[in-house]
Design a protein around this motif. Structure first.
Motif, short mmCIF file in Angstrom:
data_model
loop_
_atom_site.label_atom_id
_atom_site.label_comp_id
_atom_site.label_asym_id
_atom_site.label_seq_id
_atom_site.Cartn_x
_atom_site.Cartn_y
_atom_site.Cartn_z
N SER A 66 14.12 75.13 50.78
CA SER A 66 13.34 74.35 51.76
C SER A 66 11.88 74.84 51.79
N GLU A 67 11.64 76.14 51.55
CA GLU A 67 10.25 76.62 51.44
C GLU A 67 9.54 75.89 50.31
N ASP A 68 10.27 75.79 49.21
CA ASP A 68 9.70 75.16 48.03
C ASP A 68 9.35 73.69 48.30
N ARG A 69 10.27 72.98 48.99
CA ARG A 69 10.05 71.56 49.21
C ARG A 69 8.92 71.28 50.20
N VAL A 70 8.84 72.09 51.26
CA VAL A 70 7.79 71.78 52.24
C VAL A 70 6.52 72.60 51.99
N GLY A 71 6.59 73.54 51.06
CA GLY A 71 5.41 74.32 50.73
C GLY A 71 4.95 75.22 51.87
N ARG A 72 5.93 75.75 52.60
CA ARG A 72 5.56 76.64 53.70
C ARG A 72 6.55 77.80 53.78
N ALA A 73 6.04 79.03 53.85
CA ALA A 73 6.92 80.20 53.83
C ALA A 73 7.67 80.34 55.15
N ALA A 74 8.85 80.97 55.06
CA ALA A 74 9.69 81.15 56.25
C ALA A 74 9.22 82.36 57.04
N SER A 75 7.99 82.31 57.52
CA SER A 75 7.51 83.42 58.34
C SER A 75 6.87 82.83 59.59
N ALA A 76 6.54 83.71 60.51
CA ALA A 76 5.93 83.33 61.79
C ALA A 76 6.69 82.16 62.42
N GLU A 77 5.98 81.10 62.82
CA GLU A 77 6.65 80.01 63.53
C GLU A 77 7.63 79.24 62.65
N ALA A 78 7.40 79.29 61.34
CA ALA A 78 8.24 78.50 60.44
C ALA A 78 9.61 79.15 60.21
N ARG A 79 9.76 80.40 60.65
CA ARG A 79 10.98 81.13 60.35
C ARG A 79 12.21 80.44 60.96
N ALA A 80 12.14 80.19 62.26
CA ALA A 80 13.30 79.58 62.93
C ALA A 80 13.61 78.21 62.33
N SER A 81 12.57 77.44 62.04
CA SER A 81 12.81 76.08 61.52
C SER A 81 13.53 76.12 60.17
N HIS A 82 13.10 77.01 59.28
CA HIS A 82 13.78 77.10 57.99
C HIS A 82 15.24 77.52 58.17
N ARG A 83 15.48 78.39 59.14
CA ARG A 83 16.86 78.83 59.38
C ARG A 83 17.71 77.69 59.91
N VAL A 84 17.14 76.93 60.82
CA VAL A 84 17.88 75.78 61.37
C VAL A 84 18.21 74.81 60.23
N VAL A 85 17.22 74.54 59.39
CA VAL A 85 17.43 73.60 58.29
C VAL A 85 18.55 74.11 57.39
N ALA A 86 18.52 75.41 57.05
CA ALA A 86 19.54 75.96 56.14
C ALA A 86 20.92 75.91 56.76
N ASP A 87 21.01 76.34 58.01
CA ASP A 87 22.32 76.35 58.67
C ASP A 87 22.87 74.93 58.82
N HIS A 88 22.04 74.02 59.30
CA HIS A 88 22.51 72.67 59.57
C HIS A 88 22.81 71.91 58.28
N LEU A 89 22.13 72.26 57.22
CA LEU A 89 22.44 71.66 55.92
C LEU A 89 23.88 72.00 55.55
N ARG A 90 24.27 73.23 55.81
CA ARG A 90 25.65 73.61 55.47
C ARG A 90 26.64 72.83 56.32
N SER A 91 26.45 72.80 57.65
CA SER A 91 27.46 72.11 58.45
C SER A 91 27.47 70.62 58.15
N ALA A 92 26.28 70.03 58.01
CA ALA A 92 26.24 68.58 57.74
C ALA A 92 26.91 68.28 56.40
N GLY A 93 26.58 69.06 55.39
CA GLY A 93 27.15 68.83 54.05
C GLY A 93 28.67 68.94 54.07
N PHE A 94 29.17 70.00 54.69
CA PHE A 94 30.62 70.19 54.70
C PHE A 94 31.33 69.15 55.57
N LEU A 95 30.71 68.76 56.68
CA LEU A 95 31.36 67.75 57.53
C LEU A 95 31.44 66.40 56.82
#
Ligand code: SER
Length: 761
Positions: free
Chosen positions: A257-286
Motif C-alpha cells: 500500500s505504501e508503494d501504491r499511494v506513494g506515502r511511507a507508513a510513518s507519522a500520521e500515515a502509520r495508522a491508515s496503512h495498518r487499517v488498510v492492511a488489516d481490513h484487506l485481510r478480513s475483507a479478502g477472506f470474508l
C-alpha cells in the motif's frame, strides 16, 4: 527470520508428529452455530465434538483457524490501526484433545514447542493458572521447571474460559512472553498488567465442564483440551519485533500500500496503512468465504470493514480505488496456506473495486459535511446524532466510520441521537407502507423486520444450514411456541431457502430440531422484500422462538427451479436475437422444470420462428459454458449491456448473470437477477417449447419445459403417437401419410355414399 508461513507449518507439524490430525481451517461463516456471526476462535468448529454431540474419526487435532472479530460479541474493529495487537482478522493456531490427553500432556507439548523447537528463552516465559488449579501449577513446576514466582494465580474470568453463556468451559492457563524492560507494563495480575511488556501468546484451556444453564455446570464426559495461539503474536516474538504490524505478513501488505499511494507508513500515515492492511485481510477472506457487502447482517459488517479501510485509503491520498490493487500482495503472502483466496481472486478484486468506486462518489461530500458539522467542536465534544445519521443515510458512512474519523480529534458521537433518528426513519417507512393499503397484515412483518433486520439468504452456495428461530407467526400474530397441528410461518436469522421472487417459486424442504423432530416446509415467501417466510405445518413436537433448527432445501426441486430459471434467460436472449430487440420481458413464472415467459411482440410467433428459438437455446445448453455471477451497481450493469426490467426496483447492488456465447464470441445473455441458476448451461438438459399464445394485446406467452419435465413431456407425446399408430396398424413414421390417406379415403367414401343416396332417391 522465521516467516509466518514457516511458523504456521512448524506448529502443525509439531502436533502432527505427536499424533494429531491436521484439520483444515473451517470457513469464517460458522457452520454449526447460527448464533455466532463469525468463527472467532479455533475451537468453534469443534464445539459439538467437545460436548459429545458429534464424533470425528480422530481424538486429537491441530489447526490454524481463520478468525474474524469484527461483529457480535467479540469486536475489535474500533481499535485496529491504533494498537500493536488488534486485528479484525487473525489466525488462531490450536491443538485439541477430545477426551484423549489432558493437562499434563498439553503443558508438556506446549513447553516443548516453545522452548525446544522454537528456542524461546525460558526465563522470559511466565504462566498464569486459575487460582484453585493446584494441579496445573504443580505440572508447570514439574514439566517446565518454572519457579513459583512466575506461576501466577488468577482468580478472575481471565483464567476461566467459556465459549459463551452455555457450552464447554474450564479453567485455563495462559503463557506470556516478556518483550523486555524497555517496554512499559507489568506481569499478569499486577496493577500495570495492561502495558505492552508481557504479552499473552498462548491460552491452554482445560475443558472440564459443560455449562448447561446459568446455575448448572456438569462434568464433561471426557476432560478435553482446547488451546489457542494467535499466529500474529507468536510471529512478532519469533521475528524479534514487538508489534504485530512489524511482522513479515503485515510488512508485505503495508509495503504494497505504501508503494501504491506513494506515502511511507510513518507519522500520521502509520495508522491508515495498518487499517488498510488489516481490513484487506478480513475483507479478502470474508469474500472468499461467500460473504458479500450488504446493508444487513454479516454483509454489513464486511461493508463497515471495507468502508473504514477506504476512508483511510482516501486519507493516504489514494487517487484511485486502492484496496483491489493490494489483493495480489495478499494472495502472495497467504494464498499458499489458504488456496480459497486464489480461487476467489477475481471476485475479491471486483467486490473491493466496486465498493470503493461507489463509496468514493459520496465519501468526499460526506467528509465535507462532517468537517462542517464538527468544525466548532473541541476535544471532548460530541457530534449530534442526527448528523451521524445523515452521514449514514445519505453518504453511506457506517456509524463506526464516523466515530473513527473523529477519534484523532477526541470528539465522540451521540449514539442515542443516531439511534433515535434511525427509529424515526423506520416509523416513516412503516407509515408509508401502511398508507399504500397494499397489505393489511404487513404490520407483523414490520415488527419482526424492525426487531431483527433482514433474513440472511445463504442459499446461493448451500442448500443446508443451521439457523435460529427469530419469530413464529400463527394466524397473523407472533407466538412464542407452536404445537402439533399448527400451521405457521417460521422466520429465522438466516436460511438457504429461496423465497418466491423475480418469478422464481419459493423452495420447499424440511426443518428439523431437538431430538429428531422435523416438519416439512411447503413453501417460502418473501415479506417486505427482506424477510423469508417458511410455511410449516407442525406434526410433532413443539417449536419455540430461540430454538436452533436445521434447514434443508429440497435439492431435486431446487435443481428443477434452477434449470427452468436459467433456460428463461436463454429464451429471452434467443427471442430478442430472432424477433428483434423490441422483445422485452413482461412477466415470468419459473417453477420446477417448467416456465412461462411473457413478452412484448405484436403478432403470433410462427412455428418456424419458435423452432429456431428452441434450437438456439439448446445450442447454448449443449455449449455447456459455465454461468457466471457478478455483483454490480444497477447503472454499471446496464452500461455493461445487462437486460434490466423496466419499472423494477433494484437495490444498490445487483447480481448480474452472464450465460453462453454467440458465434461472434459475445456473451449470449446478460441479465440482472436475484434468482438461483445452474452452474453450467449443460445442467439444463433440454429446453422444449410446449406452447405459444396471446395473453393481451401485444403480449405473447411461451410455455416451456426443461430437464426432467421436458423428457417426460416428450415421452408422453411419444406414447400418444404409438397409441395412434397402434390403432391404425401403422409404424409411427407412417402415421402422417396413413392418416392423410385415411382422410382422403373417408372423403371419397362420403362422396360415393352421397351419390348413391341421390341415385336411390
Ligand atoms: N478457546 C480459547 C481462546 O479462544 C483457546 O483456544 O482463547
Amino acid at each position: 527470520m522465521t516467516s509466518s508461513n514457516d511458523i504456521r507449518r512448524s506448529f502443525l507439524d509439531h502436533f502432527a508428529s505427536a499424533g494429531h490430525s491436521i484439520v483444515p481451517s473451517a470457513p469464517l461463516v460458522p457452520q454449526n452455530d447460527p448464533t455466532l456471526m463469525f468463527t472467532n476462535a479455533g475451537m468453534v468448529p469443534f464445539k459439538n465434538v467437545f460436548t459429545g454431540l458429534e464424533r470425528r474419526p480422530y481424538s486429537t487435532a491441530v489447526s490454524s483457524q481463520k478468525c474474524v472479530r469484527a461483529g457480535g460479541k467479540h469486536n475489535d474493529l474500533d481499535n485496529v490501526g491504533y494498537t500493536a495487537r488488534h486485528h479484525t482478522f487473525f489466525e488462531m493456531l490450536g491443538n485439541f484433545s477430545f477426551g484423549d490427553y489432558f493437562k499434563e500432556r498439553a503443558i508438556s507439548l506446549a513447553w516443548d514447542l516453545l522452548t525446544r523447537e522454537w528456542g524461546l528463552a525460558k526465563d522470559r516465559l511466565t504462566v498464569t493458572v486459575y487460582h484453585t488449579d493446584d494441579e496445573a501449577a504443580d505440572l508447570w513446576k514439574k514439566i517446565a521447571g518454572i519457579p513459583d514466582s512466575r506461576i501466577i494465580r488468577i482468580a478472575t474470568n481471565d483464567n476461566f474460559w467459556s465459549m459463551g453463556d452455555t457450552g464447554p468451559c474450564g479453567p485455563c492457563s495462559e503463557i506470556f512472553w516478556d518483550h523486555g524492560d524497555h517496554i512499559p507494563g507489568g506481569p499478569p495480575g499486577s496493577p500495570d498488567e495492561d502495558g505492552d511488556r508481557f504479552v499473552e501468546i498462548w491460552n491452554l484451556v482445560f475443558m472440564q465442564y459443560e455449562q448447561v444453564d446459568k446455575s448448572t455446570r456438569l462434568d464433561l464426559p471426557r476432560p478435553s483440551i482446547d488451546t489457542g495461539m494467535g499466529l500474529e503474536r507468536i510471529a512478532a516474538v519469533l521475528q524479534g519485533v514487538h508489534d504485530n504490524y512489524d511482522t513479515d505478513t503485515f510488512r508485505t501488505l503495508i509495503a504494497a500500500s505504501e508503494d501504491r499511494v506513494g506515502r511511507a507508513a510513518s507519522a500520521e500515515a502509520r495508522a491508515s496503512h495498518r487499517v488498510v492492511a488489516d481490513h484487506l485481510r478480513s475483507a479478502g477472506f470474508l469474500v472468499a468465504d461467500g460473504v458479500l457487502p450488504a446493508n444487513e447482517g454479516r454483509g454489513y459488517v464486511l461493508r463497515r470493514i471495507m468502508r473504514r479501510a477506504m476512508r483511510h485509503a482516501h486519507l493516504l491520498g489514494a487517487k484511485e480505488p486502492l484496496m483491489h490493487q493490494l489483493v495480489p500482495a495478499l494472495i502472495g503472502t497467504m494464498g499458499q496456506a489458504y488456496p480459497e483466496l486464489g480461487r476467489a481472486q477475481a471476485l475479491i478484486e471486483e467486490t473491493l473495486k466496486l465498493e470503493e468506486t461507489r463509496f468514493r462518489q459520496t465519501l468526499e461530500r460526506g467528509l465535507g459535511l462532517l468537517d462542517e458539522a464538527s468544525a466548532k467542536l473541541a476535544s471532548g465534544g460530541t457530534l449530534p446524532g442526527d448528523v451521524a445519521f445523515r452521514l449514514y443515510d445519505t453518504y453511506g458512512f457506517p456509524y463506526d466510520l464516523t466515530e473513527d474519523a473523529l477519534r484523532a480529534r477526541g470528539i465522540a458521537v451521540d449514539r442515542a441521537g443516531f439511534d433515535a433518528a434511525m427509529a424515526e426513519q423506520k416509523k416513516l417507512a412503516r407509515a408509508a407502507w401502511t398508507g399504500s393499503g397494499e397489505a393489511k397484515d404487513a404490520a407483523v412483518w414490520f415488527d419482526i423486520a424492525e426487531a431483527h433486520g433482514a433474513t440472511e439468504f445463504t442459499g446461493y452456495t448451500g442448500l443446508v444450514g443451521e439457523a435460529q428461530v427469530l419469530a413464529l407467526v400463527k394466524d397473523g400474530k407472533q407466538v412464542d411456541t407452536a404445537s402439533p397441528g399448527d400451521s405457521l410461518v417460521v422466520i429465522t436469522n438466516q436460511t438457504p431457502f429461496y423465497a418466491e421472487s423475480g418469478g422464481q417459486a419459493g423452495d420447499g424442504g424440511s426443518i428439523s430440531w431437538g431430538d429428531g423432530l422435523s416438519a416439512r416446509v411447503t413453501d417460502t415467501r418473501k415479506a417486505l422484500g427482506k424477510l423469508h417466510l417458511h410455511d410449516v405445518t407442525l406434526t410433532e413436537g413443539s417449536l419455540k422462538v430461540g430454538d436452533v433448527v436445521r434447514l434443508e432445501v429440497d435439492a431435486p426441486q431446487r435443481g428443477a427451479h434452477r434449470r427452468a430459471h436459467s433456460a428463461t434467460h436463454l429464451l429471452h436472449a434467443a427471442l430478442r436475437r430472432r424477433l428483434g430487440t423490441h422483445v422485452t420481458q413482461k412477466g415470468s413464472y419459473v417453477g420446477a422444470d417448467t416456465l412461462r415467459f411473457d413478452f412484448s411482440h405484436q403478432k403470433a410467433v410462427t412455428p418456424a420462428e419458435l423452432a429456431a428459438v428452441e434450437a438456439d437455446v439448446n445450442a447454448q445448453v449443449l455449449g455447456n459454458r459455465p454461468v457466471t455471477t457478478t455483483l454490480m451497481t444497477p447503472d454499471d450493469a446496464i452500461a455493461a449491456g445487462a437486460m434490466a426490467l423496466f419499472g423494477e426496483k433494484y437495490g444498490e447492488e445487483v447480481r448480474v448473470l452472464a450465460m453462453g456465447a454467440d458465434d461472434g464470441g459475445d456473451t449470449y445473455s446478460v441479465e440482472l437477477c436475484g434468482g438461483t441458476h445452474v452452474g453450467a448451461l449443460g445442467d439444463i438438459g433440454l429446453l422444449k417449447i410446449t406452447g405459444e399464445s396471446a395473453v393481451a394485446s401485444g403480449v405473447r406467452r411461451i410455455e416451456a419445459k426443461t430437464g426432467i419435465a421436458a423428457r417426460e413431456w416428450l415421452n408422453e407425446r411419444e406414447t400418444l403417437l404409438l397409441e395412434a399408430a397402434g390403432a391404425i396398424r401403422a409404424r409411427p413414421e407412417e402415421v402422417p401419410a396413413r392418416v392423410a390417406a385415411l382422410l382422403d379415403e373417408r372423403k371419397r367414401l362420403e362422396r360415393e355414399l352421397a351419390d348413391a343416396k341421390k341415385a336411390l332417391a
